[in-house]
Design an enzyme around this catalytic site. Structure first.
Site, PDB file in Angstrom:
ATOM      1  N   HIS A   1       0.877  -1.185   0.000  1.00 36.02           N
ATOM      2  CA  HIS A   1       0.000   0.000   0.000  1.00 36.02           C
ATOM      3  C   HIS A   1       0.915   1.235   0.000  1.00 36.02           C
ATOM      4  O   HIS A   1       1.782   1.363  -0.864  1.00 36.02           O
ATOM      5  CB  HIS A   1      -0.928  -0.107   1.218  1.00 36.02           C
ATOM      6  CG  HIS A   1      -2.054   0.877   1.285  1.00 36.02           C
ATOM      7  ND1 HIS A   1      -2.426   1.682   0.235  1.00 36.02           N
ATOM      8  CD2 HIS A   1      -2.905   1.199   2.309  1.00 36.02           C
ATOM      9  CE1 HIS A   1      -3.455   2.438   0.604  1.00 36.02           C
ATOM     10  NE2 HIS A   1      -3.753   2.174   1.865  1.00 36.02           N
TER      11      HIS A   1
ATOM     12  N   HIS B   1      -1.977  -2.495  -9.608  1.00 33.76           N
ATOM     13  CA  HIS B   1      -3.037  -1.962  -8.748  1.00 33.76           C
ATOM     14  C   HIS B   1      -4.196  -2.937  -8.714  1.00 33.76           C
ATOM     15  O   HIS B   1      -4.486  -3.579  -9.719  1.00 33.76           O
ATOM     16  CB  HIS B   1      -3.515  -0.594  -9.278  1.00 33.76           C
ATOM     17  CG  HIS B   1      -4.230   0.198  -8.257  1.00 33.76           C
ATOM     18  ND1 HIS B   1      -5.569   0.063  -8.015  1.00 33.76           N
ATOM     19  CD2 HIS B   1      -3.767   1.123  -7.376  1.00 33.76           C
ATOM     20  CE1 HIS B   1      -5.917   0.881  -7.040  1.00 33.76           C
ATOM     21  NE2 HIS B   1      -4.842   1.536  -6.626  1.00 33.76           N
TER      22      HIS B   1
ATOM     23  N   ASP C   1       2.556   5.773  -6.529  1.00 32.71           N
ATOM     24  CA  ASP C   1       3.762   5.736  -5.699  1.00 32.71           C
ATOM     25  C   ASP C   1       5.048   5.728  -6.523  1.00 32.71           C
ATOM     26  O   ASP C   1       6.119   6.029  -5.994  1.00 32.71           O
ATOM     27  CB  ASP C   1       3.743   4.492  -4.795  1.00 32.71           C
ATOM     28  CG  ASP C   1       2.670   4.602  -3.734  1.00 32.71           C
ATOM     29  OD1 ASP C   1       2.483   5.711  -3.211  1.00 32.71           O
ATOM     30  OD2 ASP C   1       2.009   3.587  -3.441  1.00 32.71           O
TER      31      ASP C   1
HETATM   32  N1  CMC Z   1       5.392  -6.480 -10.168  1.00 31.80           N
HETATM   33  C1  CMC Z   1       5.401  -7.662 -10.781  1.00 31.80           C
HETATM   34  N2  CMC Z   1       4.289  -8.383 -11.014  1.00 31.80           N
HETATM   35  C2  CMC Z   1       3.133  -7.861 -10.577  1.00 31.80           C
HETATM   36  C3  CMC Z   1       3.056  -6.629  -9.941  1.00 31.80           C
HETATM   37  C4  CMC Z   1       4.244  -5.934  -9.733  1.00 31.80           C
HETATM   38  N3  CMC Z   1       4.249  -4.754  -9.109  1.00 31.80           N
HETATM   39  N4  CMC Z   1       1.766  -6.375  -9.646  1.00 31.80           N
HETATM   40  C5  CMC Z   1       1.051  -7.398 -10.092  1.00 31.80           C
HETATM   41  N5  CMC Z   1       1.870  -8.310 -10.653  1.00 31.80           N
HETATM   42  C6  CMC Z   1       1.498  -9.571 -11.239  1.00 31.80           C
HETATM   43  C7  CMC Z   1       1.314 -10.627 -10.151  1.00 31.80           C
HETATM   44  O1  CMC Z   1       2.518 -11.298  -9.891  1.00 31.80           O
HETATM   45  C8  CMC Z   1       0.261 -11.517 -10.767  1.00 31.80           C
HETATM   46  O2  CMC Z   1       0.875 -12.357 -11.682  1.00 31.80           O
HETATM   47  P1  CMC Z   1       0.367 -13.874 -11.866  1.00 31.80           P
HETATM   48  O3  CMC Z   1      -1.054 -13.762 -12.318  1.00 31.80           O
HETATM   49  O4  CMC Z   1       1.309 -14.432 -12.890  1.00 31.80           O
HETATM   50  O5  CMC Z   1       0.513 -14.506 -10.517  1.00 31.80           O
HETATM   51  C9  CMC Z   1      -0.627 -10.549 -11.536  1.00 31.80           C
HETATM   52  O6  CMC Z   1       0.203  -9.425 -11.831  1.00 31.80           O
HETATM   53  C10 CMC Z   1      -1.832 -10.081 -10.733  1.00 31.80           C
HETATM   54  O7  CMC Z   1      -1.364  -9.485  -9.540  1.00 31.80           O
HETATM   55  P2  CMC Z   1      -2.042  -9.599  -8.126  1.00 31.80           P
HETATM   56  O8  CMC Z   1      -0.995  -9.522  -7.059  1.00 31.80           O
HETATM   57  O9  CMC Z   1      -2.973 -10.764  -8.083  1.00 31.80           O
HETATM   58  O10 CMC Z   1      -2.901  -8.307  -8.118  1.00 31.80           O
HETATM   59  P3  CMC Z   1      -3.534  -7.669  -6.857  1.00 31.80           P
HETATM   60  O11 CMC Z   1      -4.669  -6.886  -7.342  1.00 31.80           O
HETATM   61  O12 CMC Z   1      -3.790  -8.643  -5.794  1.00 31.80           O
HETATM   62  O13 CMC Z   1      -2.342  -6.738  -6.309  1.00 31.80           O
HETATM   63  C11 CMC Z   1      -0.926  -4.983  -5.799  1.00 31.80           C
HETATM   64  C12 CMC Z   1      -2.246  -5.407  -6.453  1.00 31.80           C
HETATM   65  C13 CMC Z   1      -0.912  -3.464  -5.700  1.00 31.80           C
HETATM   66  C14 CMC Z   1      -0.824  -5.569  -4.379  1.00 31.80           C
HETATM   67  C15 CMC Z   1       0.252  -5.488  -6.657  1.00 31.80           C
HETATM   68  O14 CMC Z   1       0.154  -4.955  -7.951  1.00 31.80           O
HETATM   69  C16 CMC Z   1       1.598  -5.160  -6.061  1.00 31.80           C
HETATM   70  O15 CMC Z   1       2.088  -5.888  -5.185  1.00 31.80           O
HETATM   71  N6  CMC Z   1       2.231  -4.017  -6.475  1.00 31.80           N
HETATM   72  C17 CMC Z   1       3.461  -3.547  -5.880  1.00 31.80           C
HETATM   73  C18 CMC Z   1       3.192  -2.761  -4.631  1.00 31.80           C
HETATM   74  C19 CMC Z   1       2.650  -1.387  -4.902  1.00 31.80           C
HETATM   75  O16 CMC Z   1       3.152  -0.665  -5.755  1.00 31.80           O
HETATM   76  N7  CMC Z   1       1.630  -0.976  -4.144  1.00 31.80           N
HETATM   77  C20 CMC Z   1       0.985   0.333  -4.281  1.00 31.80           C
HETATM   78  C21 CMC Z   1      -0.438   0.193  -4.689  1.00 31.80           C
HETATM   79  S1  CMC Z   1      -1.252   1.646  -5.281  1.00 31.80           S
HETATM   80  C22 CMC Z   1      -0.945   3.003  -4.333  1.00 31.80           C
HETATM   81  C23 CMC Z   1      -1.036   2.823  -2.865  1.00 31.80           C
HETATM   82  O17 CMC Z   1      -1.928   2.177  -2.353  1.00 31.80           O
HETATM   83  O18 CMC Z   1      -0.160   3.356  -2.213  1.00 31.80           O
END
Ligand code: CMC
Length: 374
Positions: free
Chosen positions: A221, A260, A311
């Protein structure tokens, strides 16, 4: 996992809100009906804070009164300031700010009063006092004298002043203001949902914001803006960026500042923040972070079709402004207090205890054996 379990509440609509709307299909985010991009160009942060808290943009008189109240509350008790001075220098500033808001609850005369008027007064007090706590720790942990707030400065100018003892150029202050506007509110994200969940037991705003800060700290987050900077520092040079990001993707690493839960075609806040990051980079004559930024972003979009979230540009922007990396998420806090407070008030006004169900997958019913039989 059975189909009836919605892990992570994926795709579940749990309530209605009038505070903001995230529309991923058209890449749009509105606060109370106004597009954030528009707000960034036409308003300052105080106007947007008023909007988020009150539901309408202020007229001149309303803004004057709001600004006056915010500035009059710019003071922290000597007890809290003394506690901040004593906090371990290695403590994460998010833990310090979480503790500071919790301490504010002990001193606030209206902590227990959850009426709409008291909640609004408390929201403004927390909004005014929290930046002071953050700036105090920013200086205290370096052994520097804490700088008292000034009432003749805008919200953003005052924060720079309390941290650095001086105010940067207008362009720099505007870029900071824009980042605060973009961070102010984002519907039912983890920290806001945490705040609403805490509120749903009819707990108070200080407790809900304390919990929200704990939730925001996590790297998935708000903590992502700090992680972005750690990543850029690891990459070190633009010439190394392409190889670095490709290797990280090969290793299946999660790249911070990308992806996201709601936006899948790009975060609506990014183009505006990116524009101001590039302005700050050019004022600071920085080429390094701008180049690393572009290389990593292009590879992520081309190879993974994963777009940056807000971010990603705020991390290097705050770095170029001179903030320590572990203060990036606390800066997010000073802005998101407005969104959290609006949601807390909304939850109080139409409350339903938030209490989901779980599907049990543990051991089946068993008999308790006495201690000497186990
Ligand atoms: N880097 C690499 N792969 C990613 C990323 C990433 N940042 N984000 C998503 N993926 C991949 C993930 O590995 C998955 O792949 P697979 O289907 O092969 O397993 C696919 O995309 C779907 O991802 P998910 O984790 O199921 O998606 P989610 O909706 O649960 O997660 C998230 C969203 C924000 C937790 C994730 O994108 C993430 O961990 N991002 C990095 C952390 C980040 O930047 N957070 C800030 C969020 S927005 C602003 C805020 O809140 O501050």
């Amino acid at each position: 996992m059975s189909d009836d379990v919605k892990k992570g509440l994926l795709g579940i609509v749990v309530d209605e809100t009038t505070v903001s709307q995230v529309m991923p299909d058209i890449n749009s985010l509105t606060y109370r009906g106004y597009a954030v991009q528009d707000l960034c160009e036409k308003c300052n942060f105080e106007e947007v804070a008023y909007l988020v808290l009150n539901g309408e943009l202020p007229n001149k008189k309303q803004l004057k009164n709001f600004v006056k109240e915010e500035r009059l509350n710019r003071k922290l008790s000597k007890e809290i300031l003394s506690d901040i001075r004593k906090m371990p220098r290695k403590a994460h500033p998010m833990d310090v700010v979480r503790t500071a808001v919790s301490l504010m609850a002990l001193e606030d005369k209206e902590t227990k009063d959850n009426s709409p008027k008291a909640n609004m007064r408390k929201a403004i007090r927390i909004f005014s006092k929290t930046p002071i706590a953050i700036a105090a720790f920013f200086r205290a942990r370096k052994g520097k004298k804490i700088i008292s707030p000034k009432r003749n400065l805008s919200f953003s100018e005052n924060f720079f002043y309390m941290c650095f003892g001086k105010i940067p150029t207008k362009e720099m202050v505007k870029a900071f203001d824009v980042s605060l506007i973009l961070y102010a509110e984002h519907s039912f994200n983890v920290s806001t949902f945490t705040a609403r969940t805490i509120t749903s037991s009819l707990s108070d705003i200080h407790g809900a914001i304390t919990g929200a800060i704990a939730s925001l700290k996590g790297p998935l987050h708000g903590g992502a803006n700090e992680e972005v900077m750690h990543m850029m520092n690891k990459i070190k040079k633009p010439e190394k960026a392409f190889k670095w990001i490709n290797k990280a993707l090969q290793n299946k690493d999660v790249i911070m500042g990308f992806g996201h839960r709601v936006y899948k075609k790009g975060d609506s806040r990014v183009p505006t923040m990116e524009k101001y990051f590039k302005k700050v980079a050019s004022i600071k004559k920085d080429k390094k972070f701008m180049k690393i930024y572009d290389i990593v972003k292009n590879v992520m979009i081309e190879k993974k079709n994963i777009h940056p979230n807000v971010d990603y540009p705020t991390g290097p922007t705050y770095h170029l402004m001179g903030f320590d990396t572990d203060f990036f998420t606390p800066i997010f806090v000073i802005s998101r207090i407005t969104g959290w407070s609006a949601h807390i008030m909304e939850q109080h006004s139409a409350n339903k205890l938030i209490r989901p169900l779980s599907k049990y997958s543990g051991a089946s019913h068993r008999k308790v054996m006495l201690l000497n039989q186990r």
